[in-house]
Scaffold this motif. Structure first.
Motif, short mmCIF file in Angstrom:
data_model
loop_
_atom_site.label_atom_id
_atom_site.label_comp_id
_atom_site.label_asym_id
_atom_site.label_seq_id
_atom_site.Cartn_x
_atom_site.Cartn_y
_atom_site.Cartn_z
N PHE A 263 0.84 -1.21 0.00
CA PHE A 263 0.00 0.00 0.00
C PHE A 263 0.87 1.25 0.00
O PHE A 263 0.64 2.20 -0.76
CB PHE A 263 -0.93 0.00 1.21
CG PHE A 263 -1.78 1.23 1.30
CD1 PHE A 263 -2.87 1.40 0.46
CD2 PHE A 263 -1.48 2.22 2.22
CE1 PHE A 263 -3.66 2.56 0.54
CE2 PHE A 263 -2.25 3.37 2.30
CZ PHE A 263 -3.35 3.53 1.45
N GLU A 264 1.89 1.27 0.85
CA GLU A 264 2.78 2.44 0.92
C GLU A 264 3.57 2.62 -0.37
O GLU A 264 3.96 3.74 -0.71
CB GLU A 264 3.74 2.29 2.11
CG GLU A 264 3.07 2.33 3.48
CD GLU A 264 2.41 3.67 3.77
OE1 GLU A 264 2.77 4.68 3.15
OE2 GLU A 264 1.50 3.71 4.63
N ALA A 265 3.78 1.51 -1.10
CA ALA A 265 4.49 1.59 -2.38
C ALA A 265 3.55 1.94 -3.53
O ALA A 265 3.99 2.02 -4.68
CB ALA A 265 5.20 0.28 -2.68
N GLY A 266 2.27 2.14 -3.22
CA GLY A 266 1.31 2.52 -4.26
C GLY A 266 0.69 1.35 -4.99
O GLY A 266 -0.03 1.55 -5.97
N LEU A 267 0.94 0.12 -4.53
CA LEU A 267 0.40 -1.08 -5.18
C LEU A 267 -0.87 -1.52 -4.45
O LEU A 267 -0.90 -2.50 -3.73
CB LEU A 267 1.45 -2.20 -5.17
CG LEU A 267 2.81 -1.81 -5.77
CD1 LEU A 267 3.82 -2.93 -5.57
CD2 LEU A 267 2.68 -1.47 -7.24
N VAL A 268 -1.94 -0.76 -4.66
CA VAL A 268 -3.15 -0.92 -3.85
C VAL A 268 -3.83 -2.26 -4.10
O VAL A 268 -4.28 -2.91 -3.15
CB VAL A 268 -4.13 0.25 -4.11
CG1 VAL A 268 -5.37 0.11 -3.25
CG2 VAL A 268 -3.45 1.59 -3.83
N ARG A 269 -3.91 -2.68 -5.35
CA ARG A 269 -4.57 -3.97 -5.63
C ARG A 269 -3.82 -5.13 -5.01
O ARG A 269 -4.42 -6.04 -4.44
CB ARG A 269 -4.71 -4.16 -7.13
CG ARG A 269 -5.72 -3.22 -7.77
CD ARG A 269 -5.93 -3.55 -9.24
NE ARG A 269 -6.89 -2.65 -9.84
CZ ARG A 269 -7.27 -2.70 -11.11
NH1 ARG A 269 -6.75 -3.63 -11.91
NH2 ARG A 269 -8.16 -1.85 -11.60
N ASP A 270 -2.50 -5.10 -5.15
CA ASP A 270 -1.69 -6.15 -4.51
C ASP A 270 -1.87 -6.12 -3.00
O ASP A 270 -1.93 -7.16 -2.34
CB ASP A 270 -0.22 -5.96 -4.86
CG ASP A 270 0.06 -6.23 -6.34
OD1 ASP A 270 -0.78 -6.86 -7.00
OD2 ASP A 270 1.12 -5.78 -6.82
N ALA A 271 -1.92 -4.91 -2.45
CA ALA A 271 -2.10 -4.76 -1.00
C ALA A 271 -3.42 -5.37 -0.56
O ALA A 271 -3.50 -6.06 0.47
CB ALA A 271 -2.04 -3.28 -0.62
N ALA A 272 -4.49 -5.12 -1.35
CA ALA A 272 -5.80 -5.67 -1.00
C ALA A 272 -5.76 -7.20 -0.99
O ALA A 272 -6.33 -7.83 -0.09
CB ALA A 272 -6.84 -5.17 -2.00
N ASP A 273 -5.09 -7.79 -1.96
CA ASP A 273 -4.98 -9.26 -2.01
C ASP A 273 -4.23 -9.80 -0.80
O ASP A 273 -4.63 -10.81 -0.20
CB ASP A 273 -4.26 -9.68 -3.30
CG ASP A 273 -5.10 -9.43 -4.54
OD1 ASP A 273 -6.33 -9.27 -4.41
OD2 ASP A 273 -4.51 -9.37 -5.63
N SER A 274 -3.13 -9.13 -0.43
CA SER A 274 -2.31 -9.62 0.68
C SER A 274 -3.05 -9.51 2.00
O SER A 274 -3.03 -10.44 2.83
CB SER A 274 -1.00 -8.83 0.75
OG SER A 274 -0.23 -9.03 -0.42
N VAL A 275 -3.73 -8.37 2.24
CA VAL A 275 -4.47 -8.20 3.50
C VAL A 275 -5.67 -9.14 3.55
O VAL A 275 -6.03 -9.66 4.61
CB VAL A 275 -4.88 -6.73 3.67
CG1 VAL A 275 -5.72 -6.56 4.94
CG2 VAL A 275 -3.64 -5.84 3.76
N ALA A 276 -6.30 -9.37 2.39
CA ALA A 276 -7.42 -10.32 2.35
C ALA A 276 -6.93 -11.72 2.74
O ALA A 276 -7.64 -12.47 3.44
CB ALA A 276 -8.04 -10.34 0.96
N GLN A 277 -5.72 -12.08 2.31
CA GLN A 277 -5.15 -13.37 2.69
C GLN A 277 -4.89 -13.42 4.19
O GLN A 277 -5.12 -14.45 4.83
CB GLN A 277 -3.85 -13.61 1.91
CG GLN A 277 -3.14 -14.92 2.27
CD GLN A 277 -3.95 -16.16 1.93
OE1 GLN A 277 -4.99 -16.09 1.28
NE2 GLN A 277 -3.48 -17.31 2.39
#
Length: 295
Positions: A263-277
């Motif tokens: 998220f801090e790196a601006g990769l919001v979609r990837d961040a959403a997937d990781s937090v969902a996991q």
């Protein structure tokens, strides 16, 4: 990338058909890549003897003479390359020609060539940067500023299109560094010089307002760069967070840490997937679920 085999194959072709232009060009280009510059040059000349207006041969010889610092010769061949280039190749040839003029200290010709090149290929970042260097050498600081703003915008769009590529983000940050350097030179040009030609802190008469604008632009540019530096910093540590999730894929905390870093790196979609996991691994953790929903 088996250059040895490629050279051997081309040699067989050229034994049977010495005037094969494509084989001669490929041989020259491969030899150049292998740093056999003189041998490569000889094949380019063979092509020019067969077709004096061949784009690749003239461009290759221009590159060779640029590398060997024989700038006058480079200019001769690069002018031909630029004249015969197809629209998609013209910017490349003009950029190289402008660089040859720059190295030969023919700054006005370099400027004219850059202006033509930018009209032909306005989105070529390397070309615009060459133009900026020429303008700085000529002391055209205001024009350099305008071109640097264009350069920053090009690098910004490239970084947005490749948001997970560190090199693209680094180039964007470096573009802002260049803008600050250009603004610094413009700032110095608005000040008086002492007897030794050194810049003083005394502003030229009537240039106070312009100097204030430049100072404000320097600060604004640096502030614009701060979040980019943060993104780069986070991108440097992302592989560590990803490695932790690979080594212990059942640990929810590691996926949450990865998600926050993304998220801090601006990769919001990837961040959403990781937090969902992380939320799936630890369904009892309400904060993970809430953060996943927000993302």
């Amino acid at each position: 990338l088996n250059f040895t085999k490629a050279v051997s194959t081309l040699a067989h072709i050229l034994e049977r058909d010495p005037t094969n232009i494509e084989a001669n060009l490929q041989m020259a280009e491969i030899l150049m890549m292998r740093r056999s510059f003189n041998d490569g040059r000889a094949y380019f000349h063979k092509v020019r003897n067969l077709d004096s207006n061949n784009y690749r041969a003239n461009l290759g010889l221009g590159q060779y003479y640029l590398y060997t610092r024989l700038y006058r010769q480079a200019i001769l061949f690069l002018k031909v390359a630029a004249n015969v280039a197809t629209p998609d190749k013209k910017g490349e040839a003009l950029q190289m020609l402008a660089n040859a003029y720059l190295q030969a200290k023919e700054l006005k010709q370099a400027e004219v060539t850059c202006e033509e090149a930018v009209r032909v290929d306005a989105e070529n970042a390397g070309l615009v940067r060459t133009y900026i260097v020429v303008l700085l050498d000529m002391g055209e600081y205001e024009k350099a500023r305008q071109q640097t703003m264009r350069y920053v915008d090009i690098r910004r769009r490239e970084a947005q299109m490749a948001s997970n590529e560190r090199n693209a983000v680094r180039e964007y940050s470096a573009a802002i560094d260049l803008l600050i350097e250009v603004l610094g030179r413009l700032h110095n040009s608005l000040h008086k010089k002492n007897a030794r030609g050194e810049v003083t802190d005394q502003v030229l008469d009537g240039k106070e307002v312009e100097t204030a604008q430049v100072l404000d632009a320097i600060v604004t540019a640096r502030m614009r760069q701060l979040p980019i530096v943060k993104v780069l910093s986070m991108m440097e540590v992302l592989p560590l967070a990803q490695r932790a999730t690979q080594l212990d894929p059942g640990k929810a905390d590691y996926f949450f840490t990865l998600g926050m870093a993304q998220f801090e790196a601006g990769l919001v979609r990837d961040a959403a997937d990781s937090v969902a996991q992380a939320a799936r691994l630890a369904p009892e953790n309400a904060s993970y679920r809430e953060q996943a929903q927000r993302l």
